[in-house]
Design a protein around this motif. Structure first.
Motif, PDB file in Angstrom:
ATOM      1  N   SER A  68     -43.642  -2.932 -27.109  1.00  6.01           N
ATOM      2  CA  SER A  68     -42.162  -3.824 -26.764  1.00  6.01           C
ATOM      3  C   SER A  68     -41.218  -2.867 -25.914  1.00  6.01           C
ATOM      4  O   SER A  68     -40.381  -2.066 -26.546  1.00  6.01           O
ATOM      5  CB  SER A  68     -41.723  -4.694 -27.945  1.00  6.01           C
ATOM      6  OG  SER A  68     -40.536  -5.356 -27.651  1.00  6.01           O
ATOM      7  N   LYS A  69     -41.033  -3.342 -24.758  1.00  5.12           N
ATOM      8  CA  LYS A  69     -40.002  -2.476 -23.909  1.00  5.12           C
ATOM      9  C   LYS A  69     -38.694  -2.469 -24.675  1.00  5.12           C
ATOM     10  O   LYS A  69     -37.972  -1.628 -24.945  1.00  5.12           O
ATOM     11  CB  LYS A  69     -39.927  -3.060 -22.796  1.00  5.12           C
ATOM     12  CG  LYS A  69     -39.031  -2.415 -21.557  1.00  5.12           C
ATOM     13  CD  LYS A  69     -38.936  -3.025 -20.345  1.00  5.12           C
ATOM     14  CE  LYS A  69     -37.768  -2.308 -19.371  1.00  5.12           C
ATOM     15  NZ  LYS A  69     -37.380  -2.771 -18.204  1.00  5.12           N
ATOM     16  N   THR A  70     -38.173  -3.776 -25.158  1.00  2.48           N
ATOM     17  CA  THR A  70     -36.990  -3.910 -25.642  1.00  2.48           C
ATOM     18  C   THR A  70     -36.937  -3.851 -27.170  1.00  2.48           C
ATOM     19  O   THR A  70     -35.978  -3.439 -27.794  1.00  2.48           O
ATOM     20  CB  THR A  70     -36.413  -5.331 -25.478  1.00  2.48           C
ATOM     21  OG1 THR A  70     -37.545  -6.168 -25.964  1.00  2.48           O
ATOM     22  CG2 THR A  70     -36.187  -5.552 -23.962  1.00  2.48           C
ATOM     23  N   GLY A  95     -45.883  -8.656 -20.598  1.00  2.00           N
ATOM     24  CA  GLY A  95     -46.197  -7.299 -20.075  1.00  2.00           C
ATOM     25  C   GLY A  95     -46.536  -6.310 -21.084  1.00  2.00           C
ATOM     26  O   GLY A  95     -47.424  -5.393 -20.924  1.00  2.00           O
ATOM     27  N   SER A  96     -46.350  -6.559 -22.265  1.00  3.47           N
ATOM     28  CA  SER A  96     -46.603  -5.552 -23.627  1.00  3.47           C
ATOM     29  C   SER A  96     -48.090  -5.903 -23.900  1.00  3.47           C
ATOM     30  O   SER A  96     -48.494  -5.551 -24.902  1.00  3.47           O
ATOM     31  CB  SER A  96     -45.557  -5.617 -24.578  1.00  3.47           C
ATOM     32  OG  SER A  96     -44.401  -4.821 -24.086  1.00  3.47           O
ATOM     33  N   GLU A 144     -43.819 -14.628 -12.944  1.00  2.00           N
ATOM     34  CA  GLU A 144     -42.544 -14.209 -13.457  1.00  2.00           C
ATOM     35  C   GLU A 144     -41.746 -13.423 -12.611  1.00  2.00           C
ATOM     36  O   GLU A 144     -40.384 -13.311 -12.358  1.00  2.00           O
ATOM     37  CB  GLU A 144     -42.542 -13.195 -14.776  1.00  2.00           C
ATOM     38  CG  GLU A 144     -41.538 -12.980 -15.809  1.00  2.00           C
ATOM     39  CD  GLU A 144     -42.084 -12.329 -16.766  1.00  2.00           C
ATOM     40  OE1 GLU A 144     -41.920 -13.281 -18.019  1.00  2.00           O
ATOM     41  OE2 GLU A 144     -42.010 -11.029 -17.056  1.00  2.00           O
ATOM     42  N   ILE A 175     -46.401  -8.890 -26.428  1.00  2.00           N
ATOM     43  CA  ILE A 175     -46.277 -10.209 -25.561  1.00  2.00           C
ATOM     44  C   ILE A 175     -46.116  -9.831 -23.957  1.00  2.00           C
ATOM     45  O   ILE A 175     -45.207  -9.048 -23.942  1.00  2.00           O
ATOM     46  CB  ILE A 175     -45.472 -11.336 -26.436  1.00  2.00           C
ATOM     47  CG1 ILE A 175     -46.074 -12.541 -26.163  1.00  2.00           C
ATOM     48  CG2 ILE A 175     -43.965 -11.093 -26.396  1.00  2.00           C
ATOM     49  CD1 ILE A 175     -45.593 -13.595 -26.975  1.00  2.00           C
ATOM     50  N   THR A 191     -38.156  -8.339 -29.074  1.00  2.00           N
ATOM     51  CA  THR A 191     -38.724  -9.836 -28.711  1.00  2.00           C
ATOM     52  C   THR A 191     -39.180 -10.411 -30.052  1.00  2.00           C
ATOM     53  O   THR A 191     -40.037  -9.707 -31.007  1.00  2.00           O
ATOM     54  CB  THR A 191     -40.047  -9.475 -27.724  1.00  2.00           C
ATOM     55  OG1 THR A 191     -39.575  -8.847 -26.729  1.00  2.00           O
ATOM     56  CG2 THR A 191     -40.707 -10.819 -27.350  1.00  2.00           C
TER      57      THR A 191
HETATM   58  O1  F6P Z   1     -41.306 -13.091 -21.422  1.00  2.00           O
HETATM   59  C1  F6P Z   1     -40.393 -12.412 -21.193  1.00  2.00           C
HETATM   60  C2  F6P Z   1     -40.301 -10.976 -21.359  1.00  2.00           C
HETATM   61  O2  F6P Z   1     -39.080 -10.199 -21.186  1.00  2.00           O
HETATM   62  C3  F6P Z   1     -41.568 -10.447 -20.254  1.00  2.00           C
HETATM   63  O3  F6P Z   1     -40.910 -10.038 -18.984  1.00  2.00           O
HETATM   64  C4  F6P Z   1     -41.905  -9.058 -21.128  1.00  2.00           C
HETATM   65  O4  F6P Z   1     -42.965  -8.522 -20.638  1.00  2.00           O
HETATM   66  C5  F6P Z   1     -42.002  -9.853 -22.428  1.00  2.00           C
HETATM   67  O5  F6P Z   1     -41.107 -10.418 -22.559  1.00  2.00           O
HETATM   68  C6  F6P Z   1     -42.043  -8.951 -23.580  1.00  2.00           C
HETATM   69  O6  F6P Z   1     -41.063  -8.077 -23.775  1.00  2.00           O
HETATM   70  P1  F6P Z   1     -40.851  -6.709 -24.681  1.00  2.00           P
HETATM   71  O7  F6P Z   1     -41.954  -5.777 -23.916  1.00  2.00           O
HETATM   72  O8  F6P Z   1     -39.412  -6.134 -24.491  1.00  2.00           O
HETATM   73  O9  F6P Z   1     -41.167  -7.104 -26.010  1.00  2.00           O
END
Ligand code: F6P
Length: 553
Positions: free
Chosen positions: A210-212, A159-160, A357, A157, A215
């Motif tokens: 997902s970068k983190t 940026g991903s 953003e 979601i 999410t």
């Molecule tokens: O909506 C906030 C956000 O942190 C965005 O900046 C990011 O692209 C998105 O959520 C998805 O985050 P992630 O890639 O960590 O799941």
């Protein structure tokens, strides 16, 4: 202190333009300068950016360029490419440029723990991605039942999702793809249900982007996909059908994705800049590696242009200055992106995240309240569809909405007649916004077509167009991977320059956090696992009503 005075004076000088009697007028600028179109058009090879249909004259352009210098855009640009922690609130560099440059570009990311050779790391990751893509395409990598993959499902979601989805559509709609790509972002279960009906789990490769890897929406959707694959093919199939694109290797391991199926990147890649990283794997799988590489090359060409070109000829800087003019001098509060190209139908959605953003901020780098407006509201649709919906407001509404028109000279289909209709409409919209139509013209036209004096009297005012409504046209030879890369990087750098001029951090996004935390608290209440929390009256009543409407379930 001296710098601040110079900056203050540059802003003051610009403010003076707004109080001129002819502020906002564009047509007289063309009348006064037959060379205007040429003088206010900048190019990078075939990529042409025409900013002449704005109310910026020669003197204003000088004042805007002075502002860019006074705001330290040059120093910012150097720090950005030197890997300084331009994302000050998170202590991170913004080195997405390294993802598209060669291994020996020597773009370094300065991190709290030391220095990363970002170029080298990115190139190594790119090799791993390329091998993986080749394996999927040539059938070396197959699903659990031995069938080749014919579909890739990207779950992510923000940026991903937005970048990969937009680019995949842009690069496969005309030529077709190497494999089907589908995108699941919203946690609304309807989306997954529809995809589960369409896709065959035995032939689907699932990318959890997902970068983190924390999410909520992505994790929920990833669990659904995992259950879908495991249910159809057995738990053992998860190893072959899933890959993770993430910086959080620990969380990926906890989810059960094997280390050899993890494509990592570093936190100097922001989420909305991550389509160049492994997060772009869906693009490479769907469009092919060569096309993905061409996109990286195009972006790298724009990086070099941005880094090396004087401000007066620098496309991202010019676009940023046009925005400053519209937002801070003319007071316009929205911005419309109209790509006359169906392949770019997700481009406005992508831009919304990139711009809003990044620059939807009201605090400066020093933590002070900003003194002037920052990011406008961005919206858009493909042309010509937009003409039949919201363009009424853009032509005749009470607010002025600057428009970016994007157009390829050559299409990638075999209906030249259709492309001429499309292009004629793009040029006509920009011309109509500029030219307008006076009441005298309307009256004469109506009289000539035989309208009665009464009808003319009643209707003429409604048919008047003020004109002098600004737009920028971005024209290019064709929409291939290289040009898409240039376009995306053009906007990325524009956004960064705007942030530097406004003195804000374009690379963090704290504004999305509060809602996430509150949702985490409301969730157990809805599921009946927690008592009603302390909410405002409206939220408490709505939650109660929601539960009542569900019959207490
Ligand atoms: O909506 C906030 C956000 O942190 C965005 O900046 C990011 O692209 C998105 O959520 C998805 O985050 P992630 O890639 O960590 O799941």
């Amino acid at each position: 202190m001296e710098n601040e005075t110079i900056l203050g004076e540059a802003w003051l000088r610009l403010a003076g333009f707004a109080t001129r009697p002819d502020a906002g007028a564009i047509r007289p600028l063309f009348a006064a300068d037959p060379e205007r179109a040429r003088r206010f058009t900048a190019t990078l090879d075939d990529l042409t950016v025409d900013v002449s249909k704005t109310s910026i004259d020669g003197e204003a352009l000088v004042a805007l360029l002075d502002l860019a210098h006074a705001a330290g855009v040059d120093g910012f640009r150097r720090r950005l490419f030197a890997g300084a922690a331009v994302n000050s609130t998170e202590g991170r560099a913004a080195m997405h440029m390294a993802l598209r440059g060669p291994a020996d570009a020597r773009l370094l990311a300065t991190l709290p723990g030391g220095i990363d050779d970002a170029s080298r790391l990115a190139a190594a990751e790119r090799e791993t991605m390329r091998d993986f893509v080749a394996g999927v395409h040539d059938g070396t990598l197959r699903g659990a039942t031995g069938e080749p993959f014919d579909a890739v499902l990207n779950i992510g979601i923000g940026g991903s999702d937005l970048g990969p989805r937009m680019a995949t559509e842009a690069l496969t709609l005309a030529q077709g793809g190497k494999m089907r790509a589908r995108f699941l972002s919203n946690v609304d279960g309807t989306g997954f249900a529809a995809l589960a009906r369409e896709l065959d789990p035995a032939r689907t490769l699932v990318l959890v982007a997902s970068k983190t890897f924390t999410t909520l929406e992505t994790m929920e959707n990833a669990r659904a996909a995992r259950a879908w694959v495991a249910g159809a093919l057995g738990e053992v199939a998860v190893a072959t059908h899933f890959a993770a694109l993430s910086t959080n290797l620990k969380a990926v391991a906890a989810f059960g994705i094997a280390p050899e199926r993890v494509f990592g990147f570093r936190d100097w890649v922001g989420g909305r800049y991550s389509l160049w990283s492994p997060v772009g794997l869906s693009i490479a799988l769907a469009a092919g590696w060569e096309v993905f590489q061409a996109m990286l090359d195009g972006a790298w060409a724009m990086d070099r242009h941005f880094r090396e070109t004087d401000f007066a000829e620098n496309l991202p800087v010019l676009l940023a200055l046009v925005d400053v003019w519209h937002i801070n001098v003319m007071g316009y509060r929205s911005h419309c992106a109209l790509a006359y190209d169906d392949r770019l139908r997700r481009f406005p959605a992508y831009l919304q995240q990139l711009e809003m953003e990044s620059n939807g901020k009201s605090v400066t780098l020093d933590g002070l309240k900003v003194e002037r407006a920052t990011c406008p509201v961005i919206f858009g649709e493909p042309g010509t569809d937009a003409q039949h919906s919201f363009m009424q407001l853009v032509h005749q509404g009470t607010q002025v909405v600057p428009v970016d028109f994007l157009l390829a000279a050559t299409p990638d289909h075999d209906r030249p007649a259709a492309h001429f209709v499309l292009a004629a409409n793009a040029f006509a919209q920009a011309e109509a916004l500029l030219r307008g139509k006076t009441e005298a013209e309307v009256r004469a036209e109506m009289a000539a077509s035989g309208a009665s004096p009464g009808t003319i009297e009643a209707v003429a005012p409604h048919r008047v167009f003020s004109g002098d409504r600004p737009s920028v046209t971005i024209l290019f030879r064709r929409l291939d991977g290289f040009t898409l890369g240039r376009l995306i990087a053009l906007y990325e750098h524009k956004v960064a320059v705007l942030g530097a001029i406004w003195g804000i951090n374009s690379f963090d996004q704290w504004g999305v956090e509060l809602g996430k935390v509150l949702a985490g608290g409301i969730l157990p209440e809805l599921a009946g696992r927690a008592k009603p929390g302390a909410h405002d009256g409206s939220t408490a009543a709505l939650i109660a009503r929601f539960k009542a409407l569900r019959g207490g379930k």
